[in-house]
Design a protein around this motif. Structure first.
Motif, PDB file in Angstrom:
ATOM      1  N   GLY A 269      18.760 -28.882   8.354  1.00 61.54           N
ATOM      2  CA  GLY A 269      19.930 -29.621   8.809  1.00 61.54           C
ATOM      3  C   GLY A 269      20.706 -30.293   7.701  1.00 61.54           C
ATOM      4  N   LEU A 270      20.107 -30.450   6.525  1.00 63.21           N
ATOM      5  CA  LEU A 270      20.836 -31.034   5.405  1.00 63.21           C
ATOM      6  C   LEU A 270      21.699 -29.960   4.779  1.00 63.21           C
ATOM      7  CD1 LEU A 270      18.121 -33.173   3.639  1.00 63.21           C
ATOM      8  CD2 LEU A 270      20.002 -33.965   5.022  1.00 63.21           C
ATOM      9  N   ARG A 271      22.979 -30.258   4.636  1.00 63.00           N
ATOM     10  CA  ARG A 271      23.903 -29.266   4.107  1.00 63.00           C
ATOM     11  C   ARG A 271      24.540 -29.766   2.822  1.00 63.00           C
ATOM     12  NH1 ARG A 271      27.936 -27.333   8.543  1.00 63.00           N
ATOM     13  NH2 ARG A 271      28.295 -25.811   6.916  1.00 63.00           N
ATOM     14  N   GLY A 272      24.699 -28.864   1.889  1.00 70.10           N
ATOM     15  CA  GLY A 272      25.452 -29.144   0.672  1.00 70.10           C
ATOM     16  C   GLY A 272      24.835 -30.229  -0.181  1.00 70.10           C
ATOM     17  N   LYS A 273      25.656 -31.202  -0.524  1.00 76.95           N
ATOM     18  CA  LYS A 273      25.208 -32.231  -1.461  1.00 76.95           C
ATOM     19  C   LYS A 273      24.150 -33.148  -0.853  1.00 76.95           C
ATOM     20  CE  LYS A 273      29.030 -35.242  -0.386  1.00 76.95           C
ATOM     21  NZ  LYS A 273      30.187 -35.926  -0.893  1.00 76.95           N
TER      22      LYS A 273
ATOM     23  N   PHE B 257      21.558 -32.176   0.706  1.00 75.37           N
ATOM     24  CA  PHE B 257      20.297 -31.540   0.337  1.00 75.37           C
ATOM     25  C   PHE B 257      19.907 -31.934  -1.086  1.00 75.37           C
ATOM     26  CE2 PHE B 257      18.214 -28.015  -1.850  1.00 75.37           C
ATOM     27  CZ  PHE B 257      17.031 -27.975  -1.142  1.00 75.37           C
ATOM     28  N   TYR B 258      20.879 -31.922  -1.993  1.00 74.01           N
ATOM     29  CA  TYR B 258      20.586 -32.290  -3.377  1.00 74.01           C
ATOM     30  C   TYR B 258      20.215 -33.770  -3.482  1.00 74.01           C
ATOM     31  CZ  TYR B 258      22.554 -27.759  -4.454  1.00 74.01           C
ATOM     32  OH  TYR B 258      22.808 -26.424  -4.502  1.00 74.01           O
ATOM     33  N   TYR B 259      20.869 -34.620  -2.709  1.00 71.56           N
ATOM     34  CA  TYR B 259      20.497 -36.037  -2.700  1.00 71.56           C
ATOM     35  C   TYR B 259      19.050 -36.209  -2.241  1.00 71.56           C
ATOM     36  CZ  TYR B 259      25.477 -37.242  -3.069  1.00 71.56           C
ATOM     37  OH  TYR B 259      26.779 -37.377  -3.477  1.00 71.56           O
ATOM     38  N   ALA B 260      18.641 -35.479  -1.220  1.00 69.35           N
ATOM     39  CA  ALA B 260      17.277 -35.573  -0.713  1.00 69.35           C
ATOM     40  C   ALA B 260      16.287 -35.074  -1.755  1.00 69.35           C
ATOM     41  CB  ALA B 260      17.135 -34.799   0.590  1.00 69.35           C
ATOM     42  N   ALA B 261      16.613 -33.984  -2.433  1.00 69.93           N
ATOM     43  CA  ALA B 261      15.723 -33.454  -3.467  1.00 69.93           C
ATOM     44  C   ALA B 261      15.565 -34.443  -4.615  1.00 69.93           C
ATOM     45  CB  ALA B 261      16.251 -32.121  -3.977  1.00 69.93           C
TER      46      ALA B 261
END
Length: 110
Positions: free
Chosen positions: A18-22, A24-28
């Motif tokens: 459900g995380l899209r785009g940036k 996802f990168y913030y979560a990583a």
């Protein structure tokens, strides 16, 4: 005639749970940062139970915040929100352009 392979979906953005785009990168970055923070706290001598408790609270809190922003703003919502806050609320039409910008007068040295 040459035959070229077609790669469909190459330009699609990344999506994971459900995380899209940036988002996802913030979560990583959040997960990797909490791992390094845990190693740093453990090297400082903080008790392991306290370190695990702090890391679980910090990691879950930041991931909750990222998922909430992803759901609230969507793909481009954060960008739109920052632009909306910078947009002027009114435009002065009754003043000339020269009156809107203050001009300093320089005096000549004698």
């Amino acid at each position: 005639m040459k035959a070229y392979t077609i790669h469909r979906g190459v330009d699609n953005e990344i999506e994971f749970r459900g995380l899209r785009g940036k988002h996802f990168y913030y979560a990583a970055i959040c997960v990797i940062g909490t791992l390094f923070l845990g190693l740093f706290l453990y090297m400082l001598g903080v008790p392991p139970l306290l370190t695990l408790l702090f890391l679980s609270m910090a990691g879950s809190g930041t991931l909750w915040f990222i998922f909430r922003n992803n759901k609230r703003y969507g793909r481009w919502g954060n960008v739109k929100q920052s632009v909306r806050s910078q947009k002027p609320s009114f435009v002065c039409q009754y003043q000339s352009f020269g009156q809107l910008i203050p001009v300093r007068q320089f005096t000549k040295r004698t």
